[in-house]
Design a protein around this motif. Structure first.
Motif, PDB file in Angstrom:
ATOM      1  N   PHE A 132       0.864  -1.181   0.000  1.00  0.00           N
ATOM      2  CA  PHE A 132       0.000   0.000   0.000  1.00  0.00           C
ATOM      3  C   PHE A 132       0.900   1.231   0.000  1.00  0.00           C
ATOM      4  CE2 PHE A 132      -2.891  -3.120   1.857  1.00  0.00           C
ATOM      5  CZ  PHE A 132      -4.049  -2.867   1.133  1.00  0.00           C
ATOM      6  N   LEU A 133       0.787   2.024  -1.017  1.00  0.00           N
ATOM      7  CA  LEU A 133       1.712   3.147  -1.157  1.00  0.00           C
ATOM      8  C   LEU A 133       0.982   4.479  -1.025  1.00  0.00           C
ATOM      9  CD1 LEU A 133       3.268   1.510  -4.290  1.00  0.00           C
ATOM     10  CD2 LEU A 133       4.475   1.733  -2.127  1.00  0.00           C
ATOM     11  N   ASP A 134       1.503   5.313  -0.168  1.00  0.00           N
ATOM     12  CA  ASP A 134       0.942   6.646   0.038  1.00  0.00           C
ATOM     13  C   ASP A 134       1.424   7.557  -1.093  1.00  0.00           C
ATOM     14  OD1 ASP A 134       0.242   9.175   0.801  1.00  0.00           O
ATOM     15  OD2 ASP A 134       1.329   9.148   2.718  1.00  0.00           O
ATOM     16  N   VAL A 135       0.512   8.059  -1.888  1.00  0.00           N
ATOM     17  CA  VAL A 135       0.950   8.935  -2.970  1.00  0.00           C
ATOM     18  C   VAL A 135       0.433  10.352  -2.779  1.00  0.00           C
ATOM     19  CG1 VAL A 135       1.311   7.288  -4.810  1.00  0.00           C
ATOM     20  CG2 VAL A 135      -0.980   8.148  -4.362  1.00  0.00           C
ATOM     21  N   ILE A 154       1.679  -7.639   4.348  1.00  0.00           N
ATOM     22  CA  ILE A 154       1.261  -6.288   3.995  1.00  0.00           C
ATOM     23  C   ILE A 154       2.378  -5.296   4.286  1.00  0.00           C
ATOM     24  CG2 ILE A 154      -0.500  -4.520   4.331  1.00  0.00           C
ATOM     25  CD1 ILE A 154      -1.587  -7.225   3.358  1.00  0.00           C
ATOM     26  N   VAL A 155       2.683  -4.468   3.320  1.00  0.00           N
ATOM     27  CA  VAL A 155       3.679  -3.417   3.527  1.00  0.00           C
ATOM     28  C   VAL A 155       3.044  -2.074   3.194  1.00  0.00           C
ATOM     29  CG1 VAL A 155       5.931  -2.523   2.850  1.00  0.00           C
ATOM     30  CG2 VAL A 155       5.554  -4.999   2.893  1.00  0.00           C
ATOM     31  N   PHE A 156       2.921  -1.222   4.186  1.00  0.00           N
ATOM     32  CA  PHE A 156       2.501   0.152   3.939  1.00  0.00           C
ATOM     33  C   PHE A 156       3.753   1.000   3.735  1.00  0.00           C
ATOM     34  CE2 PHE A 156      -1.236  -1.269   6.322  1.00  0.00           C
ATOM     35  CZ  PHE A 156      -2.258  -0.680   5.611  1.00  0.00           C
ATOM     36  N   VAL A 157       3.679   1.945   2.822  1.00  0.00           N
ATOM     37  CA  VAL A 157       4.776   2.895   2.704  1.00  0.00           C
ATOM     38  C   VAL A 157       4.176   4.289   2.777  1.00  0.00           C
ATOM     39  CG1 VAL A 157       6.720   3.677   1.332  1.00  0.00           C
ATOM     40  CG2 VAL A 157       5.994   1.302   1.199  1.00  0.00           C
ATOM     41  N   GLY A 158       4.559   5.047   3.789  1.00  0.00           N
ATOM     42  CA  GLY A 158       4.000   6.383   3.927  1.00  0.00           C
ATOM     43  C   GLY A 158       4.740   7.170   4.984  1.00  0.00           C
ATOM     44  N   ASP A 159       4.626   8.490   4.948  1.00  0.00           N
ATOM     45  CA  ASP A 159       5.335   9.270   5.960  1.00  0.00           C
ATOM     46  C   ASP A 159       4.490   9.482   7.213  1.00  0.00           C
ATOM     47  OD1 ASP A 159       3.551  11.088   4.992  1.00  0.00           O
ATOM     48  OD2 ASP A 159       5.043  12.440   4.117  1.00  0.00           O
ATOM     49  N   ALA A 161       0.848 -10.504   9.337  1.00  0.00           N
ATOM     50  CA  ALA A 161       2.156  -9.951   8.962  1.00  0.00           C
ATOM     51  C   ALA A 161       1.961  -8.619   8.250  1.00  0.00           C
ATOM     52  CB  ALA A 161       2.903 -10.930   8.072  1.00  0.00           C
ATOM     53  N   THR A 162       2.123  -7.546   8.998  1.00  0.00           N
ATOM     54  CA  THR A 162       1.935  -6.212   8.437  1.00  0.00           C
ATOM     55  C   THR A 162       3.016  -5.286   8.967  1.00  0.00           C
ATOM     56  OG1 THR A 162      -0.464  -6.536   8.419  1.00  0.00           O
ATOM     57  CG2 THR A 162       0.307  -4.294   8.218  1.00  0.00           C
ATOM     58  N   VAL A 163       3.600  -4.491   8.083  1.00  0.00           N
ATOM     59  CA  VAL A 163       4.569  -3.483   8.537  1.00  0.00           C
ATOM     60  C   VAL A 163       4.305  -2.155   7.837  1.00  0.00           C
ATOM     61  CG1 VAL A 163       6.438  -5.114   9.023  1.00  0.00           C
ATOM     62  CG2 VAL A 163       6.255  -4.071   6.756  1.00  0.00           C
ATOM     63  N   TRP A 164       4.845  -1.110   8.411  1.00  0.00           N
ATOM     64  CA  TRP A 164       4.756   0.216   7.813  1.00  0.00           C
ATOM     65  C   TRP A 164       6.178   0.731   7.618  1.00  0.00           C
ATOM     66  CZ3 TRP A 164       0.095   3.499   7.479  1.00  0.00           C
ATOM     67  CH2 TRP A 164       0.378   4.786   6.967  1.00  0.00           C
ATOM     68  N   LEU A 165       6.520   1.098   6.390  1.00  0.00           N
ATOM     69  CA  LEU A 165       7.835   1.687   6.131  1.00  0.00           C
ATOM     70  C   LEU A 165       7.686   3.194   6.032  1.00  0.00           C
ATOM     71  CD1 LEU A 165       9.185  -0.705   3.336  1.00  0.00           C
ATOM     72  CD2 LEU A 165       9.879  -0.661   5.744  1.00  0.00           C
ATOM     73  N   GLY A 186       9.021  11.215  16.704  1.00  0.00           N
ATOM     74  CA  GLY A 186       8.476  11.645  17.981  1.00  0.00           C
ATOM     75  C   GLY A 186       7.794  13.005  17.922  1.00  0.00           C
ATOM     76  N   TYR A 187       8.167  13.809  16.917  1.00  0.00           N
ATOM     77  CA  TYR A 187       7.603  15.161  16.853  1.00  0.00           C
ATOM     78  C   TYR A 187       6.268  15.211  16.137  1.00  0.00           C
ATOM     79  CZ  TYR A 187      12.345  16.307  18.143  1.00  0.00           C
ATOM     80  OH  TYR A 187      13.548  16.355  18.784  1.00  0.00           O
ATOM     81  N   SER A 188       5.904  14.113  15.537  1.00  0.00           N
ATOM     82  CA  SER A 188       4.661  14.149  14.768  1.00  0.00           C
ATOM     83  C   SER A 188       3.599  13.298  15.453  1.00  0.00           C
ATOM     84  CB  SER A 188       4.932  13.632  13.344  1.00  0.00           C
ATOM     85  OG  SER A 188       3.761  13.084  12.811  1.00  0.00           O
ATOM     86  N   GLN A 189       2.540  14.008  15.839  1.00  0.00           N
ATOM     87  CA  GLN A 189       1.434  13.355  16.523  1.00  0.00           C
ATOM     88  C   GLN A 189       0.889  12.180  15.703  1.00  0.00           C
ATOM     89  OE1 GLN A 189      -0.104  14.947  19.472  1.00  0.00           O
ATOM     90  NE2 GLN A 189      -1.037  12.910  19.658  1.00  0.00           N
ATOM     91  N   SER A 190       0.645  12.462  14.420  1.00  0.00           N
ATOM     92  CA  SER A 190       0.009  11.432  13.588  1.00  0.00           C
ATOM     93  C   SER A 190       0.905  10.203  13.412  1.00  0.00           C
ATOM     94  CB  SER A 190      -0.358  12.015  12.225  1.00  0.00           C
ATOM     95  OG  SER A 190       0.811  12.453  11.564  1.00  0.00           O
ATOM     96  N   THR A 191       2.217  10.444  13.370  1.00  0.00           N
ATOM     97  CA  THR A 191       3.125   9.301  13.228  1.00  0.00           C
ATOM     98  C   THR A 191       2.998   8.379  14.431  1.00  0.00           C
ATOM     99  OG1 THR A 191       4.632  10.752  12.040  1.00  0.00           O
ATOM    100  CG2 THR A 191       5.523   8.666  12.768  1.00  0.00           C
ATOM    101  N   LYS A 192       2.876   9.024  15.599  1.00  0.00           N
ATOM    102  CA  LYS A 192       2.736   8.203  16.803  1.00  0.00           C
ATOM    103  C   LYS A 192       1.446   7.391  16.761  1.00  0.00           C
ATOM    104  CE  LYS A 192       3.923  11.573  19.688  1.00  0.00           C
ATOM    105  NZ  LYS A 192       4.158  12.347  20.909  1.00  0.00           N
ATOM    106  N   VAL A 193       0.384   8.062  16.264  1.00  0.00           N
ATOM    107  CA  VAL A 193      -0.905   7.364  16.199  1.00  0.00           C
ATOM    108  C   VAL A 193      -0.814   6.145  15.268  1.00  0.00           C
ATOM    109  CG1 VAL A 193      -3.339   7.567  15.566  1.00  0.00           C
ATOM    110  CG2 VAL A 193      -2.183   9.477  16.678  1.00  0.00           C
ATOM    111  N   ILE A 194      -0.250   6.372  14.097  1.00  0.00           N
ATOM    112  CA  ILE A 194      -0.135   5.263  13.139  1.00  0.00           C
ATOM    113  C   ILE A 194       0.753   4.155  13.707  1.00  0.00           C
ATOM    114  CG2 ILE A 194       0.835   4.593  10.900  1.00  0.00           C
ATOM    115  CD1 ILE A 194      -1.556   6.075  10.246  1.00  0.00           C
TER     116      ILE A 194
END
Ligand SMILES: Nc1ncnc2c1ncn2[C@@H]1O[C@H](COP(=O)(O)OP(=O)(O)OP(=O)(O)O)[C@@H](O)[C@H]1O
Ligand SMILES: [Mg+2]
Lengths: 280, 392
Positions: free
Chosen positions: B235-238, B303-308, B344-348, B357-365
């Motif tokens: 799954f790619l974040d575009v 599953i591989v997610f790729v997103g910031d 088996a799921t990861v997020w890259l 650590g500075y991004s709220q949403s990153t912590k949530v994800i």
């Protein structure tokens, strides 16, 4: 004994130099290039031109280096042992020669094609280094050493998928088949379709190179697709004006199935046609 | 002079060694080529360059090292000889057209125009696209040029004095590979290793032992080698800043497709919602319902997610939080569905780990992923692959 291209193969000057140097020094020639640019056919043509037999080793993702030397079929021997077959006493009955062995033993100098080496495991080329250098190997089961009478001419193709190890590359000559420019393509078409109408070829090539230029194609059509397409156009007796009066609302070339093999690419073209209609 | 060549090649980053140098000398010694600069160029190129991405650099080095030596060649490379132009014009134009053109101005002017046109065409030609006369904009009118059967490039090859290595034909190959080629290759190796895991033995030992015990004689069981057992769903974040990374990851995985039994990919934007798509240009018209994806692909897919993972937290936690459309259900709900369906799921994440650590949403994800977020670095990739192949 020089390779100058053949009646059925167009060799550019740089390719000829690489082939001839590799053949003279008996070092492997590694050929890379887009799919369909004539890598595999090159080996056939070199063999033909030099009057040498061609031995082809097709590499798959499961191919192991030792299979090029030989395989010992222990399982068959076990089975035969179970059945009390006489053959079982001679281990040589269960040694299956690989392509390298075949090439080493060939009574006349052969051309050995190792096709699509990049398909194999990353260690595959390294595993072959020693044998290719020494041009000999041991058969442990029979305590034999197989030595090449004469170093074969080796052509290795790769589709560019994978980095090959340095140690391997240092021993090879390398040639990258640049995608044919119009002149070369014209010459290639001429050898495949002698006497073909020049105007048709010109138009077909216009369309072909334009199609290749469309950004976002998943699989750009290559020489082999162009040749297939031309064959179809000729077979269908496509009237020239269908190609010539390029109607922008018909962005999809006639009989495009031969050029565009990927469903997404066909869709891309349909979309372009749609946009052209809207603008027009 | 030869050693200087080797040094210059190495300085340009071409991995040439004494070994290649000796091969070159041997080839020269055995008269592998005719002694022309061009043949020498081809020969040394095929000896020293083993990577098409380096061909352009080789051309530049060759030009530098052998410039002094070959000045009689191609002193004015761009110049097109006038008599050749005239010949081409005669091939291009019917006598009537010639006459008409001549009435337009002096022969010199026409030649000037034609020359310009040819140069343009040559440039375009080298870019690999159109041929002369495809448009109706020529001052010579619609039918002004009739290129059929005229091989401009072929003749110009002899007439134009431009040396092959000066043409820099391989320039674009270098550019396209600039993107950390080496890292990509290493990453690819990791991926392949990942894909290879789970390849089965050829002799099915257990079945053989069972069979032999049961039958009382040697009963060999073979099992087809199950290569490429691993199935992957990407799954790619575009959109915007993610695009270069997405491209990289897409290329990485697709370069390794031969290794995977199945590899599928879908795009999303920022966070996963009820729809994903396969074609960015049709992202609004052709969506695949996420439910459909969840039903179609079995649980053993990795599953591989790729997103910031950088967005407003609302985009994850609230219905209607998406910036692009109205989502009935929160992104978090969809993330849960995925992690529940696929063990088996990861997020890259391409953002450096130190910034997470500075991004709220990153912590949530990252929480939603049960911490299985990995940086898009070699080590991160390695860890992610290890996570995916762990027994679940
Ligand atoms: N220089 C050439 N002269 C004549 N025919 C050519 C030339 N280049 C390609 N072709 C034709 O194109 C077709 C494809 O060639 P080939 O199968 O050798 O390509 P390839 O590079 O090995 O492709 P792949 O990477 O897909 O294996 C063949 O039919 C071949 O005859
Ligand atoms: Mg091939």
């Amino acid at each position: 004994m020089r390779f100058e291209g053949t009646k059925s193969y167009v060799a550019t000057d740089d390719l000829k130099v690489a082939v001839n140097a590799a053949a003279l020094l008996r070092r492997p020639l590694l050929v890379k290039g887009e799919p369909g640019t004539g890598k595999t056919v090159l080996a056939e043509e070199v063999a033909k031109a030099l009057g040498a037999p061609l031995i082809t080793w097709n590499i798959k993702s499961t191919t192991k280096a030792h299979q090029g030397l030989y395989e010992y079929d222990a399982v068959a021997r076990l089975r035969d042992g179970q059945l009390g077959d006489e053959r079982v006493h001679d281990i040589r009955n269960y040694i299956k020669k690989g392509k390298l062995w075949e090439a080493f033993e060939s009574p006349v100098l052969p051309v050995l094609l190792i096709d699509e080496i990049d398909k194999a495991d990353i260690e595959f080329p390294n595993d072959l280094l020693q044998e290719l250098d020494r041009m000999s190997f041991d058969v442990y089961e029979t305590h034999e050493t197989i030595t090449a009478k004469e170093r074969p001419i080796i052509i290795i193709t790769s589709n560019n998928e994978k980095e090959l190890p340095d140690a391997f590359l240092r021993r090879c000559f390398f040639h990258y088949i640049k995608f044919p420019d119009r002149d070369t393509m014209q010459a290639i078409i001429d050898v495949h379709f002698p006497g073909i109408q020049k105007i048709l070829v010109g138009k077909a090539m216009d369309i072909f190179y334009e199609v290749r230029d469309v950004p976002g194609l998943k699989k750009k059509p290559s020489t082999s697709e162009l040749l297939d397409w031309l064959k179809l156009l000729l077979a269908e007796d496509m009237p020239l004006d269908v190609l010539q009066n390029k109607d922008p609302t018909k962005a999809i070339p006639p009989l495009h199935g031969a050029l565009l093999k990927n469903e997404q690419d066909v869709m891309l073209f349909e979309r372009l046609a749609f946009m052209a209609r809207r603008q027009g | 002079m030869f050693f200087n060549f080797l040094d210059e090649l190495r300085a340009a980053g071409i991995n040439a060694s004494l070994k290649e140098h000796l091969i070159l000398l041997e080839a020269l010694d055995k008269d592998a080529i005719e002694r022309t600069p061009e043949q020498f160029y081809y020969l040394s190129r095929s000896v020293f360059v083993k990577d098409e991405g380096m061909l352009d650099r080789f051309d530049q080095v060759f030009n530098k090292v052998f410039k002094g030596l070959l000045t009689e060649y191609g002193t004015n490379p761009q110049e097109i000889p006038a008599d050749w132009l005239r010949a081409v014009a005669e091939k291009f134009l019917t006598p009537e057209e010639m006459a008409k053109i001549e009435s337009l101005g002096s022969w010199d002017e026409i030649m000037e125009t034609l020359k310009k046109r040819l140069e343009e065409q040559q440039e375009r030609h080298e870019g690999g696209n159109k041929w002369i006369g495809t448009g109706g904009t020529s001052p010579f009118g619609h039918s002004g040029y009739n290129p059929e059967g005229v091989r401009i490039g072929g003749e110009s090859k002899h007439k134009r004095a431009l040396k092959v290595w000066e043409k820099r034909e391989f320039q674009n190959l270098d550019n396209t590979r600039e993107l950390g080629t080496r890292n990509i290759k290493i990453a690819l190796r990791r991926l392949r290793k990942f894909a290879r895991e789970g390849a089965a033995e050829e002799l099915d030992i257990k079945a053989t032992i069972d069979g032999t015990a049961r039958q009382g004689w040697l009963d060999i069981h073979m099992r087809p080698e199950r290569r490429n057992a691993i199935k992957v769903l990407l799954f790619l974040d575009v959109g915007g800043s993610m695009d270069p990374f997405v491209k990289l990851v897409e290329e990485l995985f697709s370069a390794a497709t031969a290794e995977f039994k199945n590899l599928e990919f879908f795009y999303f934007h920022n966070c996963l919602y009820e729809g994903v798509w396969k074609d960015n240009k049709r992202r609004f018209s052709e969506r695949t319902p996420t439910w459909e994806v969840l039903h179609k692909f079995p649980h053993d897919y990795k599953i591989v997610f790729v997103g910031d993972a950088a967005m407003s937290p609302y985009e994850i936690t609230h219905p209607g939080g998406s910036v692009e459309h109205f989502n009935e259900e929160a992104g978090a709900v969809w993330m849960h569905r995925v992690t529940n369906t696929y063990p088996a799921t990861v997020w890259l994440n391409p953002t450096p780990e130190a910034h997470w650590g500075y991004s709220q949403s990153t912590k949530v994800i990252k929480d939603l992923m049960n911490d299985r977020m990995f940086p898009l670095t070699l080590d991160g990739l390695e860890d992610a692959m290890r996570e995916l192949t762990r027994k679940h």
